[in-house]
Write a protein that holds these residues in place. Sequence first.
Motif, PDB file in Angstrom:
ATOM      1  N   ASP A   8       1.007  -1.040   0.105  1.00 35.12           N
ATOM      2  CA  ASP A   8       0.204   0.251  -0.150  1.00 35.12           C
ATOM      3  C   ASP A   8       1.002   0.924   0.058  1.00 35.12           C
ATOM      4  O   ASP A   8       0.588   2.044  -0.441  1.00 35.12           O
ATOM      5  CB  ASP A   8      -0.700   0.019   0.942  1.00 35.12           C
ATOM      6  N   PHE A   9       2.191   1.082   0.889  1.00 40.17           N
ATOM      7  CA  PHE A   9       2.908   2.216   0.562  1.00 40.17           C
ATOM      8  C   PHE A   9       3.979   2.559  -1.092  1.00 40.17           C
ATOM      9  O   PHE A   9       4.038   3.497  -1.500  1.00 40.17           O
ATOM     10  CB  PHE A   9       4.457   2.134   1.318  1.00 40.17           C
ATOM     11  N   THR A  27       4.965  -8.830   7.510  1.00 40.22           N
ATOM     12  CA  THR A  27       4.116  -8.973   6.423  1.00 40.22           C
ATOM     13  C   THR A  27       2.858  -7.182   6.726  1.00 40.22           C
ATOM     14  O   THR A  27       2.341  -7.005   5.806  1.00 40.22           O
ATOM     15  CB  THR A  27       2.857  -9.967   6.336  1.00 40.22           C
ATOM     16  N   GLU A  28       2.971  -6.721   7.871  1.00 40.41           N
ATOM     17  CA  GLU A  28       2.346  -5.582   8.395  1.00 40.41           C
ATOM     18  C   GLU A  28       3.076  -4.342   8.680  1.00 40.41           C
ATOM     19  O   GLU A  28       3.615  -4.813   9.976  1.00 40.41           O
ATOM     20  CB  GLU A  28       1.335  -6.076   9.494  1.00 40.41           C
ATOM     21  N   PRO A  29       3.096  -3.400   7.842  1.00 41.66           N
ATOM     22  CA  PRO A  29       4.110  -1.993   9.274  1.00 41.66           C
ATOM     23  C   PRO A  29       3.798  -1.732  10.453  1.00 41.66           C
ATOM     24  O   PRO A  29       2.202  -2.259  11.199  1.00 41.66           O
ATOM     25  CB  PRO A  29       3.381  -1.228   7.937  1.00 41.66           C
ATOM     26  N   THR A  30       4.409  -1.406  10.873  1.00 42.97           N
ATOM     27  CA  THR A  30       4.197  -0.814  12.346  1.00 42.97           C
ATOM     28  C   THR A  30       3.085   0.165  12.980  1.00 42.97           C
ATOM     29  O   THR A  30       3.511   1.139  11.597  1.00 42.97           O
ATOM     30  CB  THR A  30       5.414  -0.851  13.150  1.00 42.97           C
ATOM     31  N   PRO A  31       2.695   0.815  13.185  1.00 43.44           N
ATOM     32  CA  PRO A  31       2.120   2.085  13.722  1.00 43.44           C
ATOM     33  C   PRO A  31       2.556   3.422  13.361  1.00 43.44           C
ATOM     34  O   PRO A  31       3.145   3.913  12.653  1.00 43.44           O
ATOM     35  CB  PRO A  31       2.427   1.877  14.792  1.00 43.44           C
ATOM     36  N   GLN A  54       5.300   3.113  11.079  1.00 43.53           N
ATOM     37  CA  GLN A  54       5.576   2.659   9.710  1.00 43.53           C
ATOM     38  C   GLN A  54       4.466   3.018   8.850  1.00 43.53           C
ATOM     39  O   GLN A  54       4.866   3.922   7.740  1.00 43.53           O
ATOM     40  CB  GLN A  54       6.257   1.292   9.433  1.00 43.53           C
ATOM     41  N   LYS A  55       3.321   2.640   9.675  1.00 43.05           N
ATOM     42  CA  LYS A  55       2.532   3.389   8.340  1.00 43.05           C
ATOM     43  C   LYS A  55       2.232   5.075   8.775  1.00 43.05           C
ATOM     44  O   LYS A  55       1.369   5.021   7.910  1.00 43.05           O
ATOM     45  CB  LYS A  55       0.626   2.866   9.439  1.00 43.05           C
ATOM     46  N   SER A  56       2.334   5.677  10.160  1.00 44.80           N
ATOM     47  CA  SER A  56       1.974   6.779   9.563  1.00 44.80           C
ATOM     48  C   SER A  56       3.337   7.690   8.730  1.00 44.80           C
ATOM     49  O   SER A  56       3.289   8.755   8.173  1.00 44.80           O
ATOM     50  CB  SER A  56       1.836   7.382  11.127  1.00 44.80           C
ATOM     51  N   ALA A  57       4.002   7.416   9.500  1.00 44.99           N
ATOM     52  CA  ALA A  57       5.679   8.531   8.528  1.00 44.99           C
ATOM     53  C   ALA A  57       6.022   7.655   7.277  1.00 44.99           C
ATOM     54  O   ALA A  57       6.262   8.760   6.837  1.00 44.99           O
ATOM     55  CB  ALA A  57       6.837   8.042   9.682  1.00 44.99           C
ATOM     56  N   THR A  66      13.408   2.563  12.562  1.00 41.77           N
ATOM     57  CA  THR A  66      14.638   2.519  11.487  1.00 41.77           C
ATOM     58  C   THR A  66      14.082   2.253   9.925  1.00 41.77           C
ATOM     59  O   THR A  66      14.120   3.217   9.622  1.00 41.77           O
ATOM     60  CB  THR A  66      15.510   1.945  12.154  1.00 41.77           C
ATOM     61  N   ALA A  67      13.233   1.609  10.181  1.00 37.86           N
ATOM     62  CA  ALA A  67      13.001   1.207   9.034  1.00 37.86           C
ATOM     63  C   ALA A  67      11.569   2.424   8.316  1.00 37.86           C
ATOM     64  O   ALA A  67      11.740   2.756   6.814  1.00 37.86           O
ATOM     65  CB  ALA A  67      11.692  -0.271   8.650  1.00 37.86           C
ATOM     66  N   ALA A  68      11.118   3.416   9.512  1.00 33.15           N
ATOM     67  CA  ALA A  68      10.091   4.287   8.511  1.00 33.15           C
ATOM     68  C   ALA A  68      10.607   5.475   7.588  1.00 33.15           C
ATOM     69  O   ALA A  68      10.291   6.426   7.095  1.00 33.15           O
ATOM     70  CB  ALA A  68       9.480   4.162  10.502  1.00 33.15           C
ATOM     71  N   PHE A  69      12.515   5.441   7.902  1.00 34.59           N
ATOM     72  CA  PHE A  69      13.004   6.563   7.329  1.00 34.59           C
ATOM     73  C   PHE A  69      13.844   5.768   6.312  1.00 34.59           C
ATOM     74  O   PHE A  69      13.784   6.015   4.800  1.00 34.59           O
ATOM     75  CB  PHE A  69      14.149   7.106   8.182  1.00 34.59           C
ATOM     76  N   VAL A  70      14.705   4.470   6.629  1.00 34.59           N
ATOM     77  CA  VAL A  70      15.155   3.663   5.245  1.00 34.59           C
ATOM     78  C   VAL A  70      14.319   3.631   4.718  1.00 34.59           C
ATOM     79  O   VAL A  70      15.348   3.467   3.133  1.00 34.59           O
ATOM     80  CB  VAL A  70      15.804   2.078   6.549  1.00 34.59           C
ATOM     81  N   LEU A  71      13.347   3.030   4.938  1.00 33.49           N
ATOM     82  CA  LEU A  71      12.227   2.158   3.528  1.00 33.49           C
ATOM     83  C   LEU A  71      12.136   3.219   2.502  1.00 33.49           C
ATOM     84  O   LEU A  71      12.182   3.659   1.404  1.00 33.49           O
ATOM     85  CB  LEU A  71      11.207   0.995   3.828  1.00 33.49           C
TER      86      LEU A  71
END
Length: 436
Positions: free
Chosen positions: A10-11, A27-31, A33-36, A57-62
């Motif tokens: 969905d991103f 499989t499912e993003p964390t909160p 990650q979903k927001s940021a 960390t994945a919220a900015f790395v991805l």
Amino acid sequence: MGKEIETFEDFKLNRQLLNAIEELGFTEPTPIQKSAIPLVLAGHDVMGIAQTGTGKTAAFVLPILMKIKYAQGADPRALILAPTRELVLQIEENIRMYSTYLDIRYTTLYGGVGAKTQIEAVQQGVDIVLATPGRFMDVYLKGELNTKFIKTFVLDEADKMMDMGFMPQIRKILEVIPVKRQNLLFSATMADRVLKLSEEFLEFPEIVEVAPQATTTDTVEQQLYQVPNMRTKINFLEYLLRKEEFKRVLVFTRTKSTADNVFKYLDRKGLGPVRVIHSNKGQNSRINAINEFKEGELKVLVSTDVSARGIDVSMVSHVINFDVPIIYEDYVHRIGRTGRARNEGVALTFANKAEMLHIGKIQELIRAEIPQKPLPEEIEVTETPRQEKIDIEMDIDVFKRRENPDFKGAFHEKKKHYSQRPNKKSGTKGKKSRRK
């Protein structure tokens, strides 16, 4: 935001990233990650408040990997700053995992090792630089870093940056990177000093707070024990480590000397395999110890707070606060080493009489009471040595004086005016001799 985010697809990330994520079993993003992630992909400045173990960390790395896409030119296009070598290496590990199918170059710059190899890596061309502030400026001042193509700047663990006194270096770095850039700031707490820092370089940021600031994760069971002295703490620690459920344990101490002493005792008693890490240990020794702990080769890792935020291990069964941290935010980061990746964990805190005063402040910070339990009857409670009693009372004085500058302290005594007392040895003759 449109469609609600339920999966990584969905991103609208590229297929190379999605393949890497799928292979990693996420499989499912964390909160966070979903927001940021959508905000970062849209180009906004973002201030993310998220406790450790939430996938920040994945919220900015991805999104950074998505935007950079492939190797281009020789100079970095993204700069990620972190306060410690351990955290830099943890972020590097995230980039390595997610960029499996991408042609992206990244390098790490941190102190404690020679800069020659790091400079050579920069000279070969790099897209993302991960660095501690001091080493970044060292390499930049040698003329080895061209910063004019940096389009994304990340400041991770901003609250720890403030605690460690990195503000002057950060301000210098902000002067040498382009003014027109995207800024991302992540912190576990929204302390006043972090807000002040954000005002200096974030432009109309989107604030993402996935949990109340400085709260502790729901997957961690917290326990507090009042333990009168160091010897009893050691007895209690030994008792716990002989239990079968204590499989992978992080023990945090306040000082390097205590860490070394705890390590030596546990090693001598055969309660390991056990290793110790702190700032006096060589970089390779610290990295090897953390890797052994991650791979399950160690039962116990003893550490000072230098590593509280740099250890990303999903299966830590227990965190033991052998000492109570006096930087209260560090309590959140210490216990955040367990209960990660939605696993459950237990955090136990040992506190003497002086440390119980700090517990009150920690409870104010996390807005929750830490359940207190009695020491098991099997634990031998030893008498507190005289010097340790004095040290504890002095710690209480320091705390109370900090809270109330007018507090005189248990050790305060009015100065006695000995000049008003008769001189027993010299008496009147002494006075006469002084007149001569």
